[in-house]
Design a protein around this motif. Structure first.
Motif, PDB file in Angstrom:
ATOM      1  N   SER A  20       0.818  -1.214   0.000  1.00 18.04           N
ATOM      2  CA  SER A  20       0.000   0.000   0.000  1.00 18.04           C
ATOM      3  C   SER A  20       0.853   1.264   0.000  1.00 18.04           C
ATOM      4  N   LEU A  21       2.172   1.122   0.159  1.00 17.89           N
ATOM      5  CA  LEU A  21       3.077   2.271   0.138  1.00 17.89           C
ATOM      6  C   LEU A  21       3.532   2.517  -1.300  1.00 17.89           C
ATOM      7  N   PRO A  22       3.248   3.679  -1.868  1.00 14.33           N
ATOM      8  CA  PRO A  22       3.490   3.883  -3.307  1.00 14.33           C
ATOM      9  C   PRO A  22       4.957   3.845  -3.703  1.00 14.33           C
ATOM     10  N   ASP A  23       5.877   4.245  -2.801  1.00 12.34           N
ATOM     11  CA  ASP A  23       7.289   4.331  -3.181  1.00 12.34           C
ATOM     12  C   ASP A  23       8.132   3.231  -2.565  1.00 12.34           C
ATOM     13  N   VAL A  24       7.517   2.119  -2.149  1.00 11.22           N
ATOM     14  CA  VAL A  24       8.283   1.029  -1.553  1.00 11.22           C
ATOM     15  C   VAL A  24       9.174   0.392  -2.610  1.00 11.22           C
ATOM     16  N   ARG A  25      10.341  -0.045  -2.207  1.00 12.02           N
ATOM     17  CA  ARG A  25      11.255  -0.723  -3.111  1.00 12.02           C
ATOM     18  C   ARG A  25      12.023  -1.788  -2.350  1.00 12.02           C
ATOM     19  N   THR A  26      12.526  -2.751  -3.082  1.00 11.97           N
ATOM     20  CA  THR A  26      13.172  -3.926  -2.502  1.00 11.97           C
ATOM     21  C   THR A  26      14.681  -3.755  -2.502  1.00 11.97           C
ATOM     22  N   MET A  27      15.311  -4.123  -1.374  1.00  8.94           N
ATOM     23  CA  MET A  27      16.771  -4.147  -1.266  1.00  8.94           C
ATOM     24  C   MET A  27      17.172  -5.468  -0.614  1.00  8.94           C
ATOM     25  N   THR A  28      18.342  -5.972  -0.919  1.00 12.38           N
ATOM     26  CA  THR A  28      18.787  -7.245  -0.365  1.00 12.38           C
ATOM     27  C   THR A  28      20.153  -7.103   0.266  1.00 12.38           C
ATOM     28  N   ARG A  29      20.387  -7.923   1.281  1.00 12.11           N
ATOM     29  CA  ARG A  29      21.711  -8.066   1.897  1.00 12.11           C
ATOM     30  C   ARG A  29      21.837  -9.508   2.319  1.00 12.11           C
ATOM     31  N   GLY A  30      22.638 -10.290   1.580  1.00 10.99           N
ATOM     32  CA  GLY A  30      22.745 -11.720   1.854  1.00 10.99           C
ATOM     33  C   GLY A  30      21.422 -12.412   1.571  1.00 10.99           C
ATOM     34  N   ASP A  31      20.917 -13.162   2.555  1.00 11.03           N
ATOM     35  CA  ASP A  31      19.654 -13.873   2.412  1.00 11.03           C
ATOM     36  C   ASP A  31      18.463 -13.041   2.862  1.00 11.03           C
ATOM     37  N   THR A  32      18.691 -11.802   3.323  1.00 12.37           N
ATOM     38  CA  THR A  32      17.617 -10.972   3.865  1.00 12.37           C
ATOM     39  C   THR A  32      17.163  -9.963   2.826  1.00 12.37           C
ATOM     40  N   THR A  33      15.844  -9.804   2.695  1.00 11.80           N
ATOM     41  CA  THR A  33      15.248  -8.803   1.817  1.00 11.80           C
ATOM     42  C   THR A  33      14.704  -7.672   2.680  1.00 11.80           C
ATOM     43  N   PHE A  34      15.062  -6.425   2.352  1.00  6.98           N
ATOM     44  CA  PHE A  34      14.602  -5.251   3.076  1.00  6.98           C
ATOM     45  C   PHE A  34      13.656  -4.454   2.187  1.00  6.98           C
ATOM     46  N   TYR A  35      12.704  -3.783   2.832  1.00 10.05           N
ATOM     47  CA  TYR A  35      11.760  -2.921   2.128  1.00 10.05           C
ATOM     48  C   TYR A  35      11.876  -1.516   2.718  1.00 10.05           C
ATOM     49  N   VAL A  36      12.170  -0.510   1.861  1.00 12.35           N
ATOM     50  CA  VAL A  36      12.370   0.852   2.326  1.00 12.35           C
ATOM     51  C   VAL A  36      11.528   1.797   1.493  1.00 12.35           C
ATOM     52  N   VAL A  37      11.243   2.990   2.070  1.00 13.25           N
ATOM     53  CA  VAL A  37      10.497   4.026   1.367  1.00 13.25           C
ATOM     54  C   VAL A  37      11.209   5.353   1.577  1.00 13.25           C
ATOM     55  N   GLY A  38      10.906   6.330   0.723  1.00 10.59           N
ATOM     56  CA  GLY A  38      11.405   7.685   0.877  1.00 10.59           C
ATOM     57  C   GLY A  38      12.844   7.863   0.482  1.00 10.59           C
ATOM     58  N   ASN A  39      13.232   9.127   0.341  1.00 10.32           N
ATOM     59  CA  ASN A  39      14.613   9.506   0.034  1.00 10.32           C
ATOM     60  C   ASN A  39      14.741  10.987   0.378  1.00 10.32           C
ATOM     61  N   TYR A  40      15.096  11.317   1.641  1.00  9.53           N
ATOM     62  CA  TYR A  40      14.988  12.667   2.178  1.00  9.53           C
ATOM     63  C   TYR A  40      16.363  13.274   2.417  1.00  9.53           C
ATOM     64  N   ASP A  41      16.459  14.581   2.156  1.00  7.51           N
ATOM     65  CA  ASP A  41      17.714  15.294   2.378  1.00  7.51           C
ATOM     66  C   ASP A  41      17.923  15.627   3.842  1.00  7.51           C
TER      67      ASP A  41
END
Length: 693
Positions: free
Chosen positions: A427-448
């Motif tokens: 439901s978060l419009p700007d969510v994106r997937t990131m990975t580190r090893g076997d773990t998948t992370f989900y992050v939003v935003g990009n703020y100064d």
């Protein structure tokens, strides 16, 4: 006999090197200050052979520059500033194949050479400080060769070349030619040319002499290392390297020219400098008794403590010291009074390097600065970070190396996550997937600014989504733990600007029991991958607020072969109907009831990969000739390699059968792959997709 020749060659090489070293030592003792110092050089190199002889001379479709690899060992030394003398040995293989309507001949010969040479470097014409040094060379050498030819296939069937261009196991003129079976060359040179005695030459000597004439350039790399590129034509004194001469029988007859071969090579050498002067051994100029007196009684810094027992030498003049010769520290804080800005610190106080007490506030500030340094708990994004919808995106080129931004982590997973959590994330419009090893992370935003990220975190908390602010610096993400910098605690929840009450529409591409390779989704924007507790891995693309834009994106995905791709909408952390998202039809309400999308089989096929060449490596002409002769072979170029693929099959079984046939023809490294939308995927992934309901 050949082993004995190689042994003699090695003795010759060793003897020449010893002569160079001996001559060099003699040159060092010479009284003439203008002498040239000999520096033995040892080199290793590799290159390619090219044959110029009878086989191949009547067939212009074959290039004499296409042959096999060779190796070179060289030892040399400059005898003056313009002449170099050396010995070298070369070992490798020559080969040539001639295919035509008149005759069909082939051979491969193992070549070993050894001899000496002289090289001139044009010193009289060029700048003495040149980095690149051209040269020409000439020499004399012994050549040993062992030539073989390919007359039979792996089953022992002799090759018979027919007028229609095929190879069969029975001669075209034979009475039983109608029973002939078409066969293929295995390019295994199993028959000794001399022992075959096709022209009646008998047991001729398989050794000769040659005159090597070469040109090239040497580049000085520094530190005694040189890089050399060169090409040497070896003019032999025999016409039997390929076993064909002007006296050969029938259409085997060649010309009267002697055989020759070209060796083009690159090598690296190291020069041994024997002129390094030994440093003179230092000897004391005073007696042992005087040395002891100095060691026991000398006080270099004049603080009253002999150097023998002075723990702090070089104390400035006039500074009070203790019995160990160290400046006095009156308050015992570890900082001498001479450098102490606070000479009366309280007992047990923590001080800085100037002796000043560090307050609790300063300690906390230093701790928070450490947390802010970006050295702990780093994760790297699989896609380039982008900001929330409507916010101008700042690219890496727009930022400085030390500039930082902030994002909010809203979830992570190693195994499956609940359906409720999936709905919140989607439901978060700007969510994106990131990975580190076997773990998948989900992050939003990009703020100064950090307060902006904190407001987003608080807004997500009001929606029931736990988030953690993370810092991005130099392309790395770091979790902020233990607090935030001064002033950030004043952020109020009411200032949060996170979008709420708006539907987010996505296109679900598929739900698969097995995780698929990334190449299947190459070129598709905004991919979000989620693995649920039911074991299915779902793939979503796009993030739309307008249902018409989402519908157009769905059509694009259908055209790319994702058969059954459908729209799904989320709002305020929950799955909602398409009607609530602005559409006229009502969709299912439970993610578990959504159908698993499939792949259009018309976009998916199996192929056989026969070869891979990394980087920009030129494909050997011999290999290209084999691909052309095989037919139905096409190249697929990527950033780092070129693949050659054969055929196009609807099933893996058909492709496996073709692979077996190709391996029988000599393509031992052939294996089956899948192709989807022009992207090469594993055969297992392709087979799984074909079996997906």
């Amino acid at each position: 006999m050949r082993n004995a020749a190689l042994h003699r060659l090695s003795l010759l090489l060793a003897g020449t090197v010893m002569a160079m070293v001996h001559g060099d030592l003699q040159a060092q003792t010479a009284p003439d200050s203008s002498r040239i110092i000999l520096k033995p050089q040892f080199a290793l190199g590799t290159g390619m052979f090219a044959f110029y002889g009878d086989i191949g001379s009547q067939n212009r479709s074959y290039s004499p520059l296409v042959s096999r690899i060779g190796f070179e060992l060289r030892a040399s030394t400059p005898v003056n500033d313009w002449l170099e003398v050396g010995v070298n040995a070369v070992h490798g293989r020559l080969s040539m194949n001639e295919r035509g309507p008149v005759r069909n001949l082939n051979f491969e010969s193992r070549i070993t050479t050894g001899g000496m040479y002289f090289a001139y470097n044009f010193h009289h014409l060029l700048n003495p400080r040149r980095v690149v040094e051209p040269y020409v060379s000439v020499g004399f050498e012994s050549v040993e060769f062992l030539s073989k030819t390919d007359l039979f296939d792996g089953l022992g069937r002799r090759y018979h070349y027919w007028a229609d261009g095929t190879i069969r196991d029975i001669a075209e003129s034979a009475p039983n030619a109608i029973d002939a079976v078409q066969i293929e060359r295995d390019y295994t040179y199993e028959s000794d040319v001399r022992e075959t005695n096709a022209d009646g030459f008998g047991k001729y000597a398989e050794r000769t002499f040659a005159i090597p004439v070469g040109v090239g350039a040497k580049m000085h790399l520094g530190g005694g290392f040189d890089l050399r590129f060169g090409a040497t034509m070896h003019f032999t004194r025999t016409d039997l390297l390929d076993g064909v001469t002007s006296e050969s029988v029938g259409n085997r007859q060649g010309d009267s020219k002697l055989d020759r071969f070209l060796y083009s090579s690159v090598s690296i050498s190291y020069a041994v400098d024997l002129e390094r002067k030994k440093s003179k051994k230092w000897k004391p100029t005073i007696s042992a008794e005087e040395m002891d007196a100095i060691a026991l009684n000398d006080d270099e810094d004049g603080d009253g403590v002999p150097d023998w027992s002075d723990h702090c030498p070089f104390t400035p003049a006039g500074v009070a010291v203790d019995i160990n010769g160290c400046p006095i520290d009156g308050d015992g804080d570890g900082v001498a009074d001479i450098n102490d800005d606070e000479p009366n610190s309280l007992p047990g106080a923590i001080v800085d390097q100037r002796g000043a007490t560090i307050t609790d506030e300063a300690l906390l500030r230093a701790y928070l600065n450490y947390l802010d340094s970006g050295n702990v708990t780093t994760i790297t994004s699989r896609v380039e970070s982008f900001g929330p919808k409507g916010k101008p995106r700042i690219t890496r080129a727009d930022r400085t190396d030390n500039e930082r931004t902030y994002v909010v982590q809203v979830g992570s997973q190693v195994e499956g996550i609940s359906e409720e959590m999936m709905q919140k994330i989607l439901s978060l419009p700007d969510v994106r997937t990131m990975t580190r090893g076997d773990t998948t992370f989900y992050v939003v935003g990009n703020y100064d600014q950090l307060p902006e990220a904190l407001r987003r975190e608080l807004a997500l908390a009001e929606q029931g989504i736990d988030g953690n602010v993370m810092e991005s610096r130099n392309g790395r993400l770091t979790r902020l733990e233990g607090g935030t910098p001064n002033g950030s605690e004043t952020t109020e929840p009411g200032t949060a600007s996170d979008p709420a009450g708006k539907a987010v529409i996505r296109v679900q591409l598929g739900a698969f029991r097995e995780k698929m390779g990334d190449k299947l989704f190459q070129g598709i924007p905004n991919i979000v991958k989620l693995t649920g507790e039911d074991g299915l891995t779902r793939y979503y693309t796009g993030s739309f607020s307008d249902v018409n834009d989402a519908a157009r994106h769905k059509v694009e995905m259908l055209l790319q072969g994702f058969n059954g791709a459908f729209l799904v909408a989320f709002k305020d952390g929950k799955r909602v109907s398409m009607q609530a998202a602005g559409a006229q039809v009502i969709g299912v309400e439970d993610l578990k009831t959504l159908p698993a999308a499939s792949i259009n089989k018309e976009f998916l096929s199996f192929r056989v990969q026969v070869a891979t060449y990394a980087g920009n490596v030129n494909v050997p002409m011999e290999a290209l000739d084999k691909y052309v002769e095989l037919g139905n072979v096409s190249p697929v170029t990527s950033t780092n390699s070129v693949r050659y693929l054969y055929g196009n099959y609807p099933s893996r079984a058909a492709a496996e059968q073709a692979r077996i046939e190709l391996q029988n023809l000599g393509f031992q490294d052939a294996f089956v792959v899948g192709e989807m939308n022009g992207h090469i995927i594993t055969a297992d992934d392709a087979e799984y997709l074909l079996g997906n309901p």
